[in-house]
Design a protein around this motif. Structure first.
Motif, PDB file in Angstrom:
ATOM      1  N   GLY A 308      86.972 -40.787 -68.133  1.00 50.72           N
ATOM      2  CA  GLY A 308      85.917 -40.388 -69.068  1.00 50.72           C
ATOM      3  C   GLY A 308      85.188 -41.614 -69.596  1.00 50.72           C
ATOM      4  O   GLY A 308      85.164 -42.662 -68.939  1.00 50.72           O
ATOM      5  N   THR A 309      84.628 -41.463 -70.789  1.00 51.35           N
ATOM      6  CA  THR A 309      83.876 -42.558 -71.406  1.00 51.35           C
ATOM      7  C   THR A 309      84.686 -43.846 -71.399  1.00 51.35           C
ATOM      8  O   THR A 309      84.206 -44.897 -70.972  1.00 51.35           O
ATOM      9  N   MET A 310      85.919 -43.776 -71.872  1.00 53.95           N
ATOM     10  CA  MET A 310      86.721 -44.993 -72.004  1.00 53.95           C
ATOM     11  C   MET A 310      87.347 -45.407 -70.680  1.00 53.95           C
ATOM     12  O   MET A 310      87.314 -46.580 -70.319  1.00 53.95           O
ATOM     13  N   GLU A 329      92.257 -38.693 -62.002  1.00 50.58           N
ATOM     14  CA  GLU A 329      91.667 -37.600 -62.794  1.00 50.58           C
ATOM     15  C   GLU A 329      92.324 -36.272 -62.434  1.00 50.58           C
ATOM     16  O   GLU A 329      93.089 -36.175 -61.473  1.00 50.58           O
ATOM     17  N   ALA A 385      93.856 -42.982 -70.681  1.00 55.66           N
ATOM     18  CA  ALA A 385      92.668 -42.757 -71.528  1.00 55.66           C
ATOM     19  C   ALA A 385      92.228 -41.305 -71.388  1.00 55.66           C
ATOM     20  O   ALA A 385      91.084 -41.011 -71.041  1.00 55.66           O
ATOM     21  N   VAL A 386      93.173 -40.383 -71.615  1.00 61.30           N
ATOM     22  CA  VAL A 386      92.850 -38.946 -71.531  1.00 61.30           C
ATOM     23  C   VAL A 386      92.469 -38.446 -72.922  1.00 61.30           C
ATOM     24  O   VAL A 386      92.343 -39.232 -73.861  1.00 61.30           O
ATOM     25  N   PHE A 387      92.313 -37.124 -73.061  1.00 62.06           N
ATOM     26  CA  PHE A 387      91.901 -36.567 -74.354  1.00 62.06           C
ATOM     27  C   PHE A 387      92.836 -37.009 -75.480  1.00 62.06           C
ATOM     28  O   PHE A 387      94.029 -37.211 -75.268  1.00 62.06           O
ATOM     29  N   GLU A 388      92.277 -37.116 -76.666  1.00 62.60           N
ATOM     30  CA  GLU A 388      93.053 -37.549 -77.833  1.00 62.60           C
ATOM     31  C   GLU A 388      93.904 -36.377 -78.336  1.00 62.60           C
ATOM     32  O   GLU A 388      93.590 -35.742 -79.352  1.00 62.60           O
ATOM     33  N   LYS A 393      98.926 -36.297 -73.968  1.00 60.15           N
ATOM     34  CA  LYS A 393      99.361 -37.681 -73.742  1.00 60.15           C
ATOM     35  C   LYS A 393     100.844 -37.717 -73.365  1.00 60.15           C
ATOM     36  O   LYS A 393     101.249 -38.472 -72.482  1.00 60.15           O
ATOM     37  N   ASN A 413      95.446 -45.777 -74.630  1.00 64.84           N
ATOM     38  CA  ASN A 413      94.224 -46.189 -75.325  1.00 64.84           C
ATOM     39  C   ASN A 413      93.965 -45.297 -76.545  1.00 64.84           C
ATOM     40  O   ASN A 413      92.855 -45.227 -77.053  1.00 64.84           O
ATOM     41  N   SER A 415      93.324 -43.768 -80.118  1.00 63.00           N
ATOM     42  CA  SER A 415      92.711 -44.379 -81.303  1.00 63.00           C
ATOM     43  C   SER A 415      93.499 -44.049 -82.559  1.00 63.00           C
ATOM     44  O   SER A 415      93.428 -44.786 -83.537  1.00 63.00           O
ATOM     45  N   HIS A 436      94.105 -50.690 -77.294  1.00 63.39           N
ATOM     46  CA  HIS A 436      92.988 -49.968 -77.899  1.00 63.39           C
ATOM     47  C   HIS A 436      91.686 -50.704 -77.617  1.00 63.39           C
ATOM     48  O   HIS A 436      91.372 -51.707 -78.268  1.00 63.39           O
ATOM     49  N   PHE A 437      90.969 -50.187 -76.625  1.00 64.13           N
ATOM     50  CA  PHE A 437      89.664 -50.751 -76.258  1.00 64.13           C
ATOM     51  C   PHE A 437      88.592 -50.132 -77.152  1.00 64.13           C
ATOM     52  O   PHE A 437      88.797 -49.066 -77.733  1.00 64.13           O
ATOM     53  N   SER A 439      84.426 -48.961 -77.561  1.00 63.35           N
ATOM     54  CA  SER A 439      83.357 -48.413 -76.741  1.00 63.35           C
ATOM     55  C   SER A 439      82.042 -49.173 -76.968  1.00 63.35           C
ATOM     56  O   SER A 439      81.701 -49.442 -78.118  1.00 63.35           O
TER      57      SER A 439
HETATM   58  P1  NAD Z   1      86.632 -38.431 -72.620  1.00 64.70           P
HETATM   59  O1  NAD Z   1      86.720 -37.029 -73.010  1.00 64.70           O
HETATM   60  O2  NAD Z   1      85.319 -39.055 -72.326  1.00 64.70           O
HETATM   61  O3  NAD Z   1      87.529 -38.691 -71.338  1.00 64.70           O
HETATM   62  C1  NAD Z   1      88.800 -38.165 -71.156  1.00 64.70           C
HETATM   63  C2  NAD Z   1      89.006 -37.991 -69.661  1.00 64.70           C
HETATM   64  O4  NAD Z   1      90.366 -37.747 -69.414  1.00 64.70           O
HETATM   65  C3  NAD Z   1      88.235 -36.800 -69.071  1.00 64.70           C
HETATM   66  O5  NAD Z   1      87.470 -37.272 -67.980  1.00 64.70           O
HETATM   67  C4  NAD Z   1      89.321 -35.844 -68.637  1.00 64.70           C
HETATM   68  O6  NAD Z   1      89.009 -35.156 -67.451  1.00 64.70           O
HETATM   69  C5  NAD Z   1      90.482 -36.782 -68.406  1.00 64.70           C
HETATM   70  N1  NAD Z   1      91.772 -36.136 -68.553  1.00 64.70           N
HETATM   71  C6  NAD Z   1      92.166 -35.251 -69.486  1.00 64.70           C
HETATM   72  N2  NAD Z   1      93.436 -34.903 -69.288  1.00 64.70           N
HETATM   73  C7  NAD Z   1      93.870 -35.589 -68.212  1.00 64.70           C
HETATM   74  C8  NAD Z   1      95.087 -35.640 -67.512  1.00 64.70           C
HETATM   75  N3  NAD Z   1      96.140 -34.942 -67.893  1.00 64.70           N
HETATM   76  N4  NAD Z   1      95.171 -36.430 -66.438  1.00 64.70           N
HETATM   77  C9  NAD Z   1      94.116 -37.163 -66.034  1.00 64.70           C
HETATM   78  N5  NAD Z   1      92.938 -37.148 -66.666  1.00 64.70           N
HETATM   79  C10 NAD Z   1      92.811 -36.376 -67.743  1.00 64.70           C
HETATM   80  O7  NAD Z   1      87.380 -39.248 -73.773  1.00 64.70           O
HETATM   81  P2  NAD Z   1      87.240 -40.783 -74.182  1.00 64.70           P
HETATM   82  O8  NAD Z   1      86.203 -40.928 -75.194  1.00 64.70           O
HETATM   83  O9  NAD Z   1      87.176 -41.592 -72.945  1.00 64.70           O
HETATM   84  O10 NAD Z   1      88.618 -41.027 -74.893  1.00 64.70           O
HETATM   85  C11 NAD Z   1      89.816 -41.221 -74.185  1.00 64.70           C
HETATM   86  C12 NAD Z   1      90.835 -41.838 -75.073  1.00 64.70           C
HETATM   87  O11 NAD Z   1      90.335 -43.070 -75.549  1.00 64.70           O
HETATM   88  C13 NAD Z   1      91.201 -41.036 -76.305  1.00 64.70           C
HETATM   89  O12 NAD Z   1      92.547 -41.215 -76.567  1.00 64.70           O
HETATM   90  C14 NAD Z   1      90.366 -41.664 -77.390  1.00 64.70           C
HETATM   91  O13 NAD Z   1      90.898 -41.493 -78.659  1.00 64.70           O
HETATM   92  C15 NAD Z   1      90.405 -43.101 -76.971  1.00 64.70           C
HETATM   93  N6  NAD Z   1      89.325 -43.934 -77.466  1.00 64.70           N
HETATM   94  C16 NAD Z   1      88.044 -43.488 -77.465  1.00 64.70           C
HETATM   95  C17 NAD Z   1      87.034 -44.303 -77.930  1.00 64.70           C
HETATM   96  C18 NAD Z   1      85.601 -43.859 -77.915  1.00 64.70           C
HETATM   97  O14 NAD Z   1      84.771 -44.485 -78.563  1.00 64.70           O
HETATM   98  N7  NAD Z   1      85.249 -42.844 -77.177  1.00 64.70           N
HETATM   99  C19 NAD Z   1      87.340 -45.589 -78.387  1.00 64.70           C
HETATM  100  C20 NAD Z   1      88.657 -46.030 -78.348  1.00 64.70           C
HETATM  101  C21 NAD Z   1      89.635 -45.184 -77.886  1.00 64.70           C
END
Ligand code: NAD
Length: 700
Positions: A308-310, A329, A385-388, A393, A413, A415, A436-437, A439
């Protein structure tokens, strides 16, 4: 005992060798500078000596002044660098600098005062003083323009970045690029000069300054450019003034002006802040109970869970460092989507001309998308870096526990979630930690390295080494909600919200914070990042929120209108289509005024000072607790987190140094006042009280 400066006559050349490892710093108090002067005087009086070579032992010529000596503390009995350089201007025998490796600041100024310079390829040549909030104070601002022209000298000193030997040669800072043995090459060069005698003495101080434009116009433009690019930093303006003096004044007057500017700058809070960060950056990698020789595991391959984003952004860091990275994924579709974003990201950099297509292809070639855990069994590190969501997790870590090879680092990763609980889902918590990266993860330099209860020293050392490999600044944090950065940020946003209810408007709060030096105030940041994420989190937390605590509904009400920030064309501000300029919105003002009324708060005039203190001291008070609880190892680590992760202005040195600069007694006084008015959010941190009572600082 080896001397810090060795002097030896070789034939008719007096060779002065700087030998003060590791970088041949020109320390005043250790006598390095005095020894150079004494050696020059010896040779000057010696009829057998007809020329000099100054050369550095070890890996470079000289890294410059000893920074810890700045701001006072000089032994008055010892010569300072300007004394030596002034003497060099009286010597009638040619002096040659033999340059290799990093040649910086005072080191370069010493070389510029020599009559000639020869250098090996691969030297890095710079006057980086501006990065410490000062300027080259040993004639650099006067000699460099005379050697390479006012315009180029100004650019070099304002950027402060190193240039190569070849570039220095082109500019006229280096007279000959030599190869092979530097000392031998320099002696050959110097012997040639020695035969010529005093006729070849060529002092930069006596050269005219080249400038091919009317000076007044040139310097006016330089001033306005610097005012725009270096808002809040006094040194670049002073450098412009010094170069102007080089153009308009005789050398001696220019030198006196430079000295006066240097003395002034060294005392500014900006320079103190930048010097603090210089040392903070060197401290941050040190972990008291993890010795530097703790074996770090080699990271030759990586895997990301979640694209995902991270996940995508984090994976890019590995590819950028040449490390193959697999991305896992839930299905092919999610994988394609994630990798496409990565490809687009690189392509955008290529189209801006900042990356070649070839390099992009090589980096993309290091990615491999997979959907099965068995495909990542070889990875040296796996970052999740999956859903929070704790349940998701935990499932991921259970699978990793089965699939990952023994000794692989397993990182999350997250937060906000408890890294100890995540680690407990595995049979190898010693290998688990948080990474903890921030964005966008391929851009932001900060990496919080979260040490869980059972993380081994080896795992921690590996993560800290990795942070360097992927060009991040790793800061160790303990386990708590929000770690260092986000935990402190809660209070900052909370106060910004309360201020609205009490009488302020978003544009007023943002302006105060931006005038302080942040690129964006809290409401502009919110609009940029998107307001919906926080809204969902608040809704989830609503059930557990303590009802007696004040809660501002304004942010929720903004979201209820579908105003999620820039992406929906409206948030705290409104936006014209295709334009990111925030426009204050009367609808938001009306909503805020109504919210104040509903909360029973009589709106009042709020001063800029109060806005600043409420937002920044909220950071400081929480920072003090974080420090006392050991979540951060040192105050300067907190400063690094805020500089690299949250856009805190560098010239303020970070929130903890800022509090030190204001004075902890004054900060405490305000915190106590806020406590008496606003209640429990502002309970003074015990550490703040203790240090203030003892007249101490966070960074001491
Ligand atoms: P996101 O929703 O963009 O991405 C999550 C990805 O994980 C999705 O592509 C999803 O398909 C995949 N996913 C979900 N369950 C999975 C599984 N069981 N196996 C494999 N892939 C799976 O979320 P994000 O913003 O990238 O955040 C990811 C993590 O990073 C979270 O824990 C979040 O708290 C943390 N984080 C986010 C930020 C931010 O600014 N977005 C900053 C620091 C940390």
């Amino acid at each position: 005992m080896t001397r810090l400066v060795e002097y030896q006559r070789q034939g008719s050349v007096g060779v002065i060798t700087l030998n003060n490892p590791p970088v041949n710093a020109l320390s005043v108090n250790k006598g390095v500078v005095q020894d150079i002067l004494d050696a020059l005087k010896d040779g000057d009086h010696d009829p057998h000596v007809r020329a000099f070579v100054i050369i550095g032992a070890g890996r470079n010529f000289s890294g410059g002044a000893d920074i810890s000596e700045f701001g006072g503390g000089y032994d008055p009995g010892k010569a300072k660098l300007p004394d030596v350089l002034a003497y060099m201007d009286t010597v009638t025998k040619p002096i040659v600098a033999a340059i290799h490796g990093p040649t910086m600041g005072g080191g370069l100024e010493l070389a510029l005062a020599c009559h000639y310079r020869v250098a090996l390829p691969g030297a890095q040549i710079a006057l980086p003083e501006v990065k410490l909030g000062i300027l080259p104070g040993a004639g650099g601002t006067q000699r460099l323009p005379r050697l390479i022209g006012a315009e180029k000298a100004l650019d070099l000193m304002i950027a402060g970045d190193p240039i190569s030997t070849e570039k220095a040669g082109e500019l006229g800072m280096v007279d000959e690029v030599v190869s092979g043995d530097l000392r031998a090459a320099a002696l050959t060069f110097t012997n040639r000069l020695a035969r010529e005698g005093r006729s070849v003495v060529r002092r930069a101080s006596q050269l005219p300054v080249a400038l091919d434009r009317p000076a007044a116009e040139f310097f006016e433009q330089a001033r306005s450019r610097v005012a725009k690019d270096w808002r809040g930093y006094p040194a670049p303006q002073a450098i412009v003034a010094c170069v102007e003096a080089a153009v308009n004044q005789p050398f001696a007057k220019g030198i006196a002006f430079e000295r006066q500017q240097f003395e002034r700058l060294v005392k500014t809070s900006e320079s103190r802040a930048l010097r603090h960060l210089f040392f903070a950056e060197r401290q941050v990698a040190k972990i008291p109970d993890v010795p530097e020789d703790t074996p770090a595991r080699e990271i030759k391959s990586a895997a990301l869970i979640g694209a995902g984003t991270m996940g995508g952004g984090i994976a890019m860091n590995f590819a950028n460092a040449g490390i193959p990275v697999k991305v896992l994924e839930v299905n092919q579709e999610a994988l394609d989507k994630g990798l496409n974003v990565v490809r687009k990201n690189y392509a955008a950099t290529v189209s801006k001309g900042r990356l070649s297509q070839d390099v992009m292809d090589k980096r993309m070639g290091l990615f491999k998308g997979v959907t099965r855990y068995e495909d990542i069994k070889d990875a040296d590190i796996v970052i999740e870096a999956v859903f929070e969501d704790m349940a998701v997790k935990k499932q991921v870590f259970e699978k990793l526990d089965k699939a990952a090879k023994p000794g692989a680092v397993l990182a999350t990763n997250t937060s906000t979630l408890d890294v100890n609980e995540i680690a407990a889902a595995t049979s190898r918590p010693q290998d688990v930690l948080g990474l903890h990266f921030f964005s966008p993860a391929n851009v932001m330099k900060l990496l919080e390295v979260v040490r869980a209860a059972n993380t081994s020293k080896e795992t921690l050392a590996t993560a800290m080494k990795l942070s360097k490999t992927i060009k991040k600044v790793g800061v160790v944090a303990g386990v708590c909600d929000g770690f260092i950065g986000n935990r402190m940020l809660h209070g900052y946003f909370r106060e910004a919200g309360f201020l609205l209810e009490e009488g302020a408007l978003p544009q007023q709060v943002d302006k105060v914070i931006e005038d302080f030096g942040f690129a964006m105030g809290p409401f502009r940041v919110g609009d940029l990042a998107g307001l919906d994420v926080g809204w969902y989190i608040r809704k989830r937390q609503a059930a557990t929120r303590r009802p007696h605590l004040r809660y501002s509904k304004v942010a929720d009400q903004i979201c209820e209108l579908g105003r999620f920030g820039q992406k929906t064309g409206a948030g705290w501000y409104r936006y014209e289509a295709g334009d990111r300029t925030p426009i204050p919105d009367p609808a938001v003002e009306a909503l805020i005024v109504k919210a104040s009324k509903e909360a029973g708060i009589k709106r009042r005039e709020i001063s800029g000072q109060e806005i600043l203190e409420r937002c920044i001291y909220a950071l400081v008070n929480e920072g003090a607790d974080i420090l006392e609880e050991g979540i951060a190892l040192r105050a300067s680590d907190i400063d690094i987190v805020y500089i690299y992760g949250y856009g805190f202005p560098r010239y303020r040195g970070g929130p903890m140094l800022y509090a030190d600069t204001v004075g902890l007694d004054k900060v405490l006084e305000s915190v106590r006042r806020f406590h008496s008015v606003h209640g429990e959010f502002w309970i003074p941190a015990p550490l703040l009280e203790k240090l203030a009572a003892e007249g101490k600082k966070f960074n001491s």
